[in-house]
Design an enzyme around this catalytic site. Structure first.
Site, mmCIF file in Angstrom:
data_model
loop_
_atom_site.group_PDB
_atom_site.id
_atom_site.type_symbol
_atom_site.label_atom_id
_atom_site.label_comp_id
_atom_site.label_asym_id
_atom_site.label_seq_id
_atom_site.Cartn_x
_atom_site.Cartn_y
_atom_site.Cartn_z
ATOM 1 N N LYS A 53 0.852 -1.205 0.000
ATOM 2 C CA LYS A 53 0.000 0.000 0.000
ATOM 3 C C LYS A 53 0.884 1.251 0.000
ATOM 4 O O LYS A 53 0.646 2.191 -0.762
ATOM 5 C CB LYS A 53 -0.915 0.001 1.226
ATOM 6 C CG LYS A 53 -2.037 -1.026 1.122
ATOM 7 C CD LYS A 53 -2.841 -1.198 2.413
ATOM 8 C CE LYS A 53 -3.845 -2.338 2.268
ATOM 9 N NZ LYS A 53 -4.602 -2.641 3.490
ATOM 10 N N GLN A 97 -4.504 -0.963 9.599
ATOM 11 C CA GLN A 97 -4.506 -2.332 9.076
ATOM 12 C C GLN A 97 -5.114 -3.290 10.103
ATOM 13 O O GLN A 97 -4.761 -3.260 11.288
ATOM 14 C CB GLN A 97 -3.068 -2.747 8.722
ATOM 15 C CG GLN A 97 -2.961 -4.110 8.067
ATOM 16 C CD GLN A 97 -3.547 -4.176 6.657
ATOM 17 O OE1 GLN A 97 -3.701 -3.158 5.977
ATOM 18 N NE2 GLN A 97 -3.887 -5.359 6.212
ATOM 19 N N ASP A 120 -10.932 3.356 4.101
ATOM 20 C CA ASP A 120 -11.381 1.960 4.127
ATOM 21 C C ASP A 120 -12.909 1.859 4.075
ATOM 22 O O ASP A 120 -13.447 0.766 3.921
ATOM 23 C CB ASP A 120 -10.931 1.307 5.445
ATOM 24 C CG ASP A 120 -9.863 0.255 5.240
ATOM 25 O OD1 ASP A 120 -9.707 -0.228 4.108
ATOM 26 O OD2 ASP A 120 -9.185 -0.077 6.224
HETATM 27 N N1 GUN Z 1 -6.885 -6.404 6.441
HETATM 28 C C1 GUN Z 1 -7.235 -7.171 5.386
HETATM 29 N N2 GUN Z 1 -7.910 -6.443 4.464
HETATM 30 C C2 GUN Z 1 -7.972 -5.181 4.964
HETATM 31 C C3 GUN Z 1 -8.544 -3.981 4.468
HETATM 32 O O1 GUN Z 1 -9.127 -3.895 3.380
HETATM 33 N N3 GUN Z 1 -8.406 -2.897 5.273
HETATM 34 C C4 GUN Z 1 -7.775 -2.962 6.470
HETATM 35 N N4 GUN Z 1 -7.699 -1.847 7.181
HETATM 36 N N5 GUN Z 1 -7.236 -4.065 6.951
HETATM 37 C C5 GUN Z 1 -7.342 -5.169 6.192
#
Ligand code: GUN
Length: 299
Positions: A53, A97, A120
């Site tokens: 990311k 995350q 998100d």
């Molecule tokens: N962990 C796995 N997928 C995601 C996601 O799309 N967003 C976040 N914040 N954590 C994750």
């Protein structure tokens, strides 16, 4: 044999659009989109996701900030970091995350992110906007937004008359995916582990979306001939055929056999996965443009 969607190519198109919008924002205002990613603890898979990311954010021309916190971080410390990022005018997107280490409660942290910075789409304000059909004013969870782009490319914007089945009812994917399909006029069933005759329910689907986290659960005889099958699962399984101790990634769909029945199918890896990061970038540039009073492009 079904048409196999190339998620990497579609994601590259989104990233190109995001980069152009980011450059336009900088030219007009001098500001770059700012994305802050917070990771707590040392879960290896989460570190891999977060690194990609941060790398992609830089590639898009963003200001990219990663906060790597130790596993013993307290709830108060984490919430204080979110509060400082909420107040930082150079940060337009905040992502925490998941999953967090067991002693931390994710929900109050997620809900404390300002809705305008919640890239998100997990804050109840953004979830609520999606549920009430406001697709323009909020931020939509990245994976369903990416999966929906595949659906639109295959079927166009209006899904009137089509049956869609989503297997999975999580807040991160199943619920927002069902809401997006409904907003596009599909007739939607949200199936889950308690659904009776899941194969029979799936056989009704013109659009079948699997997000259950069970390797290769969806079989060929669950798929309606000519259906579009979107596989959101990422499961690591043993692959002794590749050598001792080797593993490989598979989805929730038994790809080879389902590809014989479906008209369109997404692979794992290389399907929905690359779209999640691309849509995170799209949400961040959207948040940054709104913060500067500009209209973001439609992704
Ligand atoms: N962990 C796995 N997928 C995601 C996601 O799309 N967003 C976040 N914040 N954590 C994750």
């Amino acid at each position: 044999m079904a048409k196999v969607i190339d998620g990497k190519a579609v994601a590259a198109g989104v990233v190109e659009q995001v980069t152009a919008a980011s450059n336009a924002l900088e030219a007009q205002t001098g500001a770059r989109p700012g994305l802050a990613v917070i990771i707590v603890g040392d879960d290896p898979a989460s570190h891999v996701y977060v690194s990609s990311k941060s790398r992609m954010a830089k590639q898009c021309g963003f200001k990219s900030v990663q906060h790597t916190l130790p596993a013993e971080t307290t709830q108060g410390q984490l919430e204080a970091l979110v509060a400082s990022l909420n107040a930082d005018p150079e940060i337009h997107g905040i992502l925490v995350q998941l999953p967090l280490p067991g002693h931390l409660d994710a929900d109050p942290v997620i809900q404390s992110i300002r809705p305008e910075k919640d890239v998100d789409g997990l804050n109840i304000v953004n979830a609520g906007k999606l549920m009430t059909g406001d697709l323009e004013g909020g931020l939509i969870s990245c994976t369903p937004a990416g999966a929906m782009l595949f659906v639109r490319q295959t079927h166009g914007p209006d899904l009137s008359g089509l049956n869609a089945v989503v297997i999975g009812r999580s807040n991160l994917f199943g619920k927002p995916m069902s809401a997006l399909l409904l907003a596009a006029n599909a007739t939607v069933t949200t199936a889950h582990s308690r659904t009776r005759d899941l194969p029979g329910v799936c056989r009704n689907a013109d659009i079948l979306v699997a997000a259950v986290g069970r390797p290769q659960m969806v079989k060929a005889d669950w798929v309606k001939p000519g259906a579009t099958v979107i596989d959101v699962g990422i499961n690591r399984i043993d692959a002794p055929e590749r050598g001792e101790g080797k593993t490989r990634l598979v989805g929730d769909v038994a790809f080879d056999e389902c590809a014989e029945v479906a008209a369109v199918i997404t692979p794992v890896p290389g399907g929905v996965g690359p779209m999640t990061i691309a849509m995170l970038m799209a949400n961040t540039v959207t948040a940054a443009m709104r913060a500067h009073g500009l209209k973001p492009p439609a992704f």
